[in-house]
Write a protein that holds these residues in place. Structure first.
Motif, mmCIF file in Angstrom:
data_model
loop_
_atom_site.group_PDB
_atom_site.id
_atom_site.type_symbol
_atom_site.label_atom_id
_atom_site.label_comp_id
_atom_site.label_asym_id
_atom_site.label_seq_id
_atom_site.Cartn_x
_atom_site.Cartn_y
_atom_site.Cartn_z
ATOM 1 N N LEU A 103 41.391 74.131 -19.104
ATOM 2 C CA LEU A 103 42.562 73.597 -19.814
ATOM 3 C C LEU A 103 42.223 73.314 -21.277
ATOM 4 C CD1 LEU A 103 44.036 71.194 -17.102
ATOM 5 C CD2 LEU A 103 45.147 73.226 -18.064
ATOM 6 N N LEU A 106 42.184 76.639 -22.975
ATOM 7 C CA LEU A 106 43.540 77.137 -23.203
ATOM 8 C C LEU A 106 44.219 76.406 -24.362
ATOM 9 C CD1 LEU A 106 44.794 77.564 -19.521
ATOM 10 C CD2 LEU A 106 44.213 79.377 -21.154
ATOM 11 N N GLY A 107 43.976 75.102 -24.452
ATOM 12 C CA GLY A 107 44.563 74.345 -25.559
ATOM 13 C C GLY A 107 44.038 74.818 -26.904
ATOM 14 N N HIS A 110 45.324 78.360 -27.619
ATOM 15 C CA HIS A 110 46.723 78.347 -28.043
ATOM 16 C C HIS A 110 46.844 78.018 -29.522
ATOM 17 C CE1 HIS A 110 50.671 76.491 -28.810
ATOM 18 N NE2 HIS A 110 51.120 77.463 -28.027
ATOM 19 N N THR A 160 49.815 71.663 -21.460
ATOM 20 C CA THR A 160 48.355 71.681 -21.324
ATOM 21 C C THR A 160 47.790 70.264 -21.384
ATOM 22 O OG1 THR A 160 48.263 73.869 -22.371
ATOM 23 C CG2 THR A 160 46.218 72.618 -22.271
ATOM 24 N N ASP A 161 48.288 69.473 -22.338
ATOM 25 C CA ASP A 161 47.811 68.093 -22.478
ATOM 26 C C ASP A 161 48.154 67.266 -21.240
ATOM 27 O OD1 ASP A 161 46.763 68.667 -24.933
ATOM 28 O OD2 ASP A 161 48.460 67.859 -26.076
ATOM 29 N N SER A 163 48.608 68.378 -18.172
ATOM 30 C CA SER A 163 47.758 68.836 -17.077
ATOM 31 C C SER A 163 46.345 68.285 -17.213
ATOM 32 C CB SER A 163 47.718 70.366 -17.039
ATOM 33 O OG SER A 163 49.009 70.905 -16.831
#
Length: 353
Positions: A103, A106-107, A110, A160-161, A163
């Motif tokens: 995660l 991914l953050g 992004h 994302t945050d 999760s």
């Protein structure tokens, strides 16, 4: 009561009928005032001139032994839970770490992609102003509109945050469970009771979250206490769950959401620390106040309480930590249980009454 044994079904009648001695090392006698007494007894025939004239009964109180057995069973259960929690923590922590790491990746990815995409969008606008690549620019803008690009750029980081926050909370719960129920050493050690209370609240959250809101007022300057941390965890657990049950039995609370309130406060007092667990339940009636710490005393329905919780609390606090436990209650308003513990783990200094 419904469980009382009629004389014709009792061991005494069997002795009269059979003339044989009967022994039972784990029985319960009920006294005239209705209290249960754990005993081991022997019942023998009284023979005179070859005739059975009656019975003689000898018994001894085994309450202390039963209490020790219950305490050993409780310790064994805690040890088993601790071992189970350690295994669960090991099994959950590894995939949780993978999820958390992914995660975070991914953050960050992004953010990088958003920066590249912004550069491409600037390029497309420049091409449009220059009158080149008109069809390609129009197709790109149509594709962005079709997928609602602005919405994705805004919501993906938020998702994302959120999760990542959920994963971190799960990791904290596992750690709290591990710290709460880890089989402790036999020797006393310095412990942060504020952290112990926070862990306990997290572990038993399902017991109170539907009936009460919890406020904490934990003294940041509270000194470490020399204690048996796992046993004090059990004390805090019992007091918090009892508070939640008291609120539930009183029909909830006066809050807008129908909930009551549990307040947990700690403070230092020279060579002592004090932990106060208050609730907005129905309070403790005066007529039963003197019995709340008695073994096996409970006002709960059958199957919902053994009457051992507060008795265990008293044993842990008073006998094992040279502390004090008492309560302040106003019927109809609520109850506060107060635990006072010597910082050094022993009764080296006498506390003023």
């Amino acid at each position: 009561g419904e469980d009382d044994v009629h004389f014709t079904d009792s061991p005494f009648h069997l002795v009269v009928e059979s003339g044989e001695t009967i022994r039972d090392d784990d029985a319960v006698f009920v006294t005239n005032d209705g209290e249960a007494l754990c005993v081991a007894f022997a019942c023998s025939p009284l023979i005179e001139n070859g005739i059975n004239r009656g019975t003689t009964v000898s018994f001894r109180d085994i309450s202390a032994r039963k209490e020790a057995q219950n305490e050993a069973l409780q310790a064994s259960k805690l040890a088993s839970v601790g071992q189970l929690a350690a295994g669960i923590a090991h099994e959950i922590n590894t995939p949780t770490q993978y999820i958390g790491d992914n995660l975070r990746f991914l953050g960050e990815a992004h953010r990088d992609l958003a920066a590249v995409l912004d550069a491409y969008r600037k390029l497309a606008r420049a091409a449009g102003r220059a009158g080149v690549l008109g069809e390609s620019v129009a197709a790109a803008e149509a594709a962005a509109e079709e997928v609602d690009l602005e919405y994705l750029l805004r919501e993906i980081p938020a998702a994302t945050d959120q999760s990542l926050g959920g994963v971190e909370r799960g990791a904290r719960i596992v750690l709290a469970m591990k710290e709460f129920s880890h089989p402790g050493a036999r020797d006393k050690t310095a412990a942060d009771l504020n952290r112990a209370i926070e862990n306990t609240l997290m572990v038993c959250r399902n017991e109170w979250k539907h009936v009460a809101d919890v406020d904490t007022d934990l003294d940041p300057a509270l000194p470490p206490v020399i204690c048996l941390p796992d046993e004090l965890n059990q004390v805090f657990l019992n007091l918090i769950i009892n508070a939640a049950h008291a609120i539930d039995e009183a029909g909830g609370g006066a809050g807008e959401d129908g909930k009551g309130r549990i307040t947990i406060a700690t403070r230092g007092d020279e060579d002592w620390v004090e932990i106060r667990v208050s609730d907005t339940g129905g309070g403790i009636p005066d007529e039963i106040g003197e019995h709340v710490f008695d073994p096996f005393f409970t006002t709960k329905e059958v199957g919902k309480g053994t009457g051992q919780g507060l008795s265990i609390c008293r044993d842990v606090v008073v006998e094992k930590h040279a502390g004090r436990i008492f309560f302040e209650s106003v019927p109809g308003k609520g109850t506060a249980f107060v635990v006072r513990l010597p910082v050094n783990g022993q009764d080296a200094t006498s506390e003023a009454a």
